[in-house]
Design an enzyme around this catalytic site. Structure first.
Site, mmCIF file in Angstrom:
data_model
loop_
_atom_site.group_PDB
_atom_site.id
_atom_site.type_symbol
_atom_site.label_atom_id
_atom_site.label_comp_id
_atom_site.label_asym_id
_atom_site.label_seq_id
_atom_site.Cartn_x
_atom_site.Cartn_y
_atom_site.Cartn_z
ATOM 1 N N HIS A 40 0.841 -1.204 0.000
ATOM 2 C CA HIS A 40 0.000 0.000 0.000
ATOM 3 C C HIS A 40 0.871 1.247 0.000
ATOM 4 O O HIS A 40 2.071 1.180 0.259
ATOM 5 C CB HIS A 40 -0.909 0.024 1.241
ATOM 6 C CG HIS A 40 -2.119 -0.842 1.113
ATOM 7 N ND1 HIS A 40 -2.099 -2.176 1.461
ATOM 8 C CD2 HIS A 40 -3.371 -0.587 0.657
ATOM 9 C CE1 HIS A 40 -3.299 -2.700 1.229
ATOM 10 N NE2 HIS A 40 -4.088 -1.752 0.743
ATOM 11 N N LYS B 287 -0.512 4.878 4.614
ATOM 12 C CA LYS B 287 -1.370 3.918 5.328
ATOM 13 C C LYS B 287 -0.830 3.711 6.743
ATOM 14 O O LYS B 287 0.363 3.532 6.926
ATOM 15 C CB LYS B 287 -1.447 2.586 4.567
ATOM 16 C CG LYS B 287 -2.440 1.617 5.192
ATOM 17 C CD LYS B 287 -2.861 0.533 4.231
ATOM 18 C CE LYS B 287 -3.766 -0.500 4.901
ATOM 19 N NZ LYS B 287 -5.035 0.092 5.364
HETATM 20 N N1 LIG Z 1 -12.846 -0.761 2.922
HETATM 21 C C1 LIG Z 1 -12.191 -0.334 1.846
HETATM 22 O O1 LIG Z 1 -12.500 -0.720 0.703
HETATM 23 C C2 LIG Z 1 -11.071 0.667 2.025
HETATM 24 C C3 LIG Z 1 -10.388 1.178 0.919
HETATM 25 C C4 LIG Z 1 -9.433 2.183 1.136
HETATM 26 C C5 LIG Z 1 -9.169 2.628 2.417
HETATM 27 N N2 LIG Z 1 -9.851 2.073 3.479
HETATM 28 C C6 LIG Z 1 -9.673 2.552 4.859
HETATM 29 O O2 LIG Z 1 -10.403 3.779 4.982
HETATM 30 C C7 LIG Z 1 -9.788 4.578 5.996
HETATM 31 C C8 LIG Z 1 -9.486 5.970 5.439
HETATM 32 O O3 LIG Z 1 -8.486 5.871 4.434
HETATM 33 P P1 LIG Z 1 -7.968 7.160 3.649
HETATM 34 O O4 LIG Z 1 -6.822 6.672 2.831
HETATM 35 O O5 LIG Z 1 -9.113 7.847 2.995
HETATM 36 O O6 LIG Z 1 -7.427 8.029 4.872
HETATM 37 P P2 LIG Z 1 -7.340 9.630 4.982
HETATM 38 O O7 LIG Z 1 -7.004 10.225 3.667
HETATM 39 O O8 LIG Z 1 -6.472 9.911 6.170
HETATM 40 O O9 LIG Z 1 -8.846 10.036 5.302
HETATM 41 C C9 LIG Z 1 -9.446 9.932 6.562
HETATM 42 C C10 LIG Z 1 -10.284 11.171 6.727
HETATM 43 O O10 LIG Z 1 -11.102 11.053 7.888
HETATM 44 C C11 LIG Z 1 -11.020 12.292 8.577
HETATM 45 N N3 LIG Z 1 -11.417 12.168 9.972
HETATM 46 C C12 LIG Z 1 -10.669 11.787 11.032
HETATM 47 N N4 LIG Z 1 -11.410 11.857 12.163
HETATM 48 C C13 LIG Z 1 -12.632 12.306 11.790
HETATM 49 C C14 LIG Z 1 -13.842 12.611 12.503
HETATM 50 N N5 LIG Z 1 -13.911 12.477 13.830
HETATM 51 N N6 LIG Z 1 -14.927 13.040 11.810
HETATM 52 C C15 LIG Z 1 -14.867 13.199 10.467
HETATM 53 N N7 LIG Z 1 -13.759 12.953 9.731
HETATM 54 C C16 LIG Z 1 -12.666 12.503 10.398
HETATM 55 C C17 LIG Z 1 -9.569 12.692 8.413
HETATM 56 O O11 LIG Z 1 -9.365 14.043 8.756
HETATM 57 P P3 LIG Z 1 -7.840 14.508 9.195
HETATM 58 O O12 LIG Z 1 -6.979 14.304 7.995
HETATM 59 O O13 LIG Z 1 -8.057 15.949 9.560
HETATM 60 O O14 LIG Z 1 -7.444 13.651 10.355
HETATM 61 C C18 LIG Z 1 -9.389 12.428 6.919
HETATM 62 O O15 LIG Z 1 -9.891 13.474 6.121
HETATM 63 C C19 LIG Z 1 -8.535 3.799 6.444
HETATM 64 O O16 LIG Z 1 -8.858 3.062 7.603
HETATM 65 C C20 LIG Z 1 -8.261 2.870 5.277
HETATM 66 O O17 LIG Z 1 -7.549 1.710 5.638
HETATM 67 C C21 LIG Z 1 -10.781 1.108 3.288
#
Ligand SMILES: NC(=O)c1ccc[n+]([C@@H]2O[C@H](COP(=O)([O-])OP(=O)(O)OC[C@H]3O[C@@H](n4cnc5c(N)ncnc54)[C@H](OP(=O)(O)O)[C@@H]3O)[C@@H](O)[C@H]2O)c1
Length: 270
Positions: A155, A159
């Site tokens: 990844h 991550k």
């Molecule tokens: N299931 C699937 O198919 C799949 C696919 C891809 C990723 N994922 C997972 O999805 C998650 C997010 O991944 P990402 O790459 O998108 O991460 P990311 O870019 O860090 O996005 C997470 C977002 O959530 C926000 N956030 C944190 N606390 C919050 C709150 N209390 N209320 C509202 N928003 C909040 C963060 O804000 P800040 O930046 O200000 O902290 C950030 O904008 C990870 O756990 C990843 O492993 C899952």
């Protein structure tokens, strides 16, 4: 029309989810939620995702906007997901969870909430990965006992959890098929004088580099041949599309804990 709220709208997945909302029939984006102190709060969700102004402002609190939502989609961090879970449980809203990295305690909180509301929890929402999970179940039954099983995932550098939720899910599916307990047979990385490979172990190897969206390969290796089941994601749109499909499906479900295999009807294949 299903009214959807996106938690973590400013994140990598959040952006892909906003774009998917605009291109999915029967889905209407009614709320975009970020952290209270995020600079994105107040921005227009449409403009933030590179579209025209939508009149849906990013807000800093799910509770303040929950009445406008039928299904919440959450791809954030475990602590934030649990906050969303409590709000959805109290107000009877469906929840699609894509966040990964939950502890066993957090996972049981999700299970407890699913007695009251429908929840779809999947560490990977791509249709291809979920098909791979089914193929792994079959491969484990046919060649698992006689093979060395290794799971390799890669990844992007941002991550924060490892191995990926998808790699762990792959391990769980294989272990279950073989009647093993993953907690007992998993080997996470190797270094130094490790001795020979324990025969019934399931090994995990992790790569973190650049902008890799998500790659998973499972090896079933015997003397003389090996089978590899691989999935390569080249765009986050694939996860977002799966999340939209899950939200549409979840609308008609009673309280319970579901996964993508339920959404895709893969559980009836044996
Ligand atoms: N299931 C699937 O198919 C799949 C696919 C891809 C990723 N994922 C997972 O999805 C998650 C997010 O991944 P990402 O790459 O998108 O991460 P990311 O870019 O860090 O996005 C997470 C977002 O959530 C926000 N956030 C944190 N606390 C919050 C709150 N209390 N209320 C509202 N928003 C909040 C963060 O804000 P800040 O930046 O200000 O902290 C950030 O904008 C990870 O756990 C990843 O492993 C899952």
């Amino acid at each position: 029309m299903i009214r959807v709220g996106i938690m973590g709208a400013g994140g990598r997945m959040g952006q892909a989810l906003l774009r998917a909302c605009f291109s999915t029939p029967n889905i209407i984006l009614t709320a975009a939620i970020e952290k209270e102190d995020s600079p994105a709060v107040g921005a227009d969700a449409g403009e933030m995702a590179g579209f025209q102004k939508l009149g849906v402002p990013v807000v800093g609190n799910l509770r303040s906007i929950i009445d406008t939502i039928d299904v919440v989609i959450d791809f954030t961090r475990p602590e934030s997901t649990l906050t969303a879970l409590a709000i959805c449980r109290k107000l009877g809203k469906g929840l699609v969870i894509g966040t990964t990295g939950f502890t066993a305690q957090q996972r049981s909180e999700i299970e407890a909430a699913s007695r009251d509301i429908p929840i779809m929890l999947a560490p990977n929402m791509s249709v291809g990965v979920n098909l791979c999970l089914k193929l792994l179940e079959i491969a484990a039954k046919v060649i698992g006992e006689s093979s060395d099983i290794e799971i390799i995932e890669a990844h992007h550098r941002h991550k924060v959890d490892a191995p990926s939720g998808t790699a762990l899910r792959m391990g769980e599916v294989i272990a279950k098929s073989l009647g093993r307990d993953l907690q007992e047979c998993a080997v996470y990385g190797r270094q130094g004088h490790t001795g020979e490979r324990p025969p019934k172990s399931i090994g995990f190897s992790v790569i973190r580099a650049g902008d890799i969206v998500g790659e998973h390969t499972v090896l079933f290796a015997e003397e003389g041949e090996r089978v590899e089941i691989s999935h390569h994601a080249s765009s986050r749109a694939t996860f977002a599309k799966g999340a939209m499909r899950a939200a549409q499906w979840l609308m008609n479900q009673p309280a319970g804990l579901y996964d993508m295999q339920d959404v895709l009807g893969l559980k009836s294949f044996s």
